[in-house]
Design a protein around this motif. Structure first.
Motif, PDB file in Angstrom:
ATOM      1  N   LYS A   1      45.425  69.846  24.392  1.00  0.00           N
ATOM      2  CA  LYS A   1      44.789  71.033  23.808  1.00  0.00           C
ATOM      3  C   LYS A   1      43.415  70.702  23.210  1.00  0.00           C
ATOM      4  O   LYS A   1      42.522  71.551  23.154  1.00  0.00           O
ATOM      5  N   MET A   2      43.262  69.444  22.769  1.00  0.00           N
ATOM      6  CA  MET A   2      42.023  69.062  22.085  1.00  0.00           C
ATOM      7  C   MET A   2      41.024  68.349  22.989  1.00  0.00           C
ATOM      8  O   MET A   2      39.865  68.181  22.610  1.00  0.00           O
TER       9      MET A   2
ATOM     10  N   ASN B   1      39.148  68.848  25.490  1.00  0.00           N
ATOM     11  CA  ASN B   1      37.842  69.417  25.847  1.00  0.00           C
ATOM     12  C   ASN B   1      37.064  69.938  24.641  1.00  0.00           C
ATOM     13  O   ASN B   1      35.967  70.480  24.797  1.00  0.00           O
ATOM     14  N   LYS B   2      37.656  69.773  23.462  1.00  0.00           N
ATOM     15  CA  LYS B   2      37.016  70.305  22.257  1.00  0.00           C
ATOM     16  C   LYS B   2      36.506  69.209  21.322  1.00  0.00           C
ATOM     17  O   LYS B   2      35.538  69.397  20.590  1.00  0.00           O
TER      18      LYS B   2
END
Length: 213
Positions: free
Chosen positions: A177-178, A180-181
């Motif tokens: 979930k993280m 690409n952030k």
């Protein structure tokens, strides 16, 4: 007595404060004279001498980052307040303890400093010097009062190494979930805070995901 000494010093005479055990002025009545001299702007010149603090830490094998407390606290409230604060510090801790009071101190040490190591130094630099090493958890009361002043060195906190090599599915999902952030470093630091997996393994998994993308 202090006033007499100050008067002599003000008369441009020199007075030496000498101790046959330790450095006067550190957990010692000599500190009273030092402070009086400072109040009267009288120069104080320290000369190096034997120090139980530096001697004990040098032979301890514990962290060289240490805090010297002075004599072990005696009043219940002081014990609770001081040891609660000290137990949170990741430093080696040094205390002076009277042989008459060591058995009263041991239960408190065992309560506040679990899973640490301890070194008890007795009669350092003297004929009957002794160094007693053990874990805090295994400390026992002295069967008879030890002779000579005691210096206690309690180790820094144990650093539990994260050795697990397997990321949980929950950790993997959170990383996905993280990925690409946040940066790989940021993700590694965040996941490692609540995981037993080593940072190296988390970092490798992040790189794998980035390469797949």
């Amino acid at each position: 007595e202090c006033n007499k000494i100050i008067d002599i010093l003000k008369d441009n005479k020199i007075i030496s404060l000498v101790s046959d055990a330790g450095t006067p002025g550190i957990s010692d009545p000599g500190a009273i004279l030092v402070n009086e001299c400072l109040k009267h702007n009288i120069n104080i010149i320290p000369l190096p001498g034997p120090s139980a603090v530096s001697t004990s830490i040098s032979v301890s094998g514990f962290s060289e980052k240490y805090l010297f407390y002075g004599f072990f606290p005696e009043k219940e409230k002081t014990i609770k307040d001081s040891l609660t604060t000290l137990s949170k510090l990741n430093l080696s801790l040094i205390f002076f303890v009277s042989p008459k009071k060591i058995n009263k101190a041991i239960p408190h040490i065992k309560s506040y400093f679990k899973n640490r190591k301890i070194l008890i130094c007795r009669e350092m630099s003297k004929f009957y010097e002794e160094y007693l090493r053990s874990s805090v958890n295994e400390m026992k009361l002295f069967s008879k009062e030890p002779k000579g002043e005691l210096t206690l060195v309690i180790s820094e906190k144990d650093q539990i190494k994260k050795t697990s090599q397997i990321l949980s599915e929950s950790d993997k999902n959170n990383i996905k979930k993280m990925i690409n952030k946040l940066s790989t470093k940021e993700i590694t630091n965040l996941i490692s805070q609540n995981s037993d997996v080593s940072k190296k393994e988390i970092y490798k998994f992040c790189l794998k995901l980035k390469n797949e993308n």
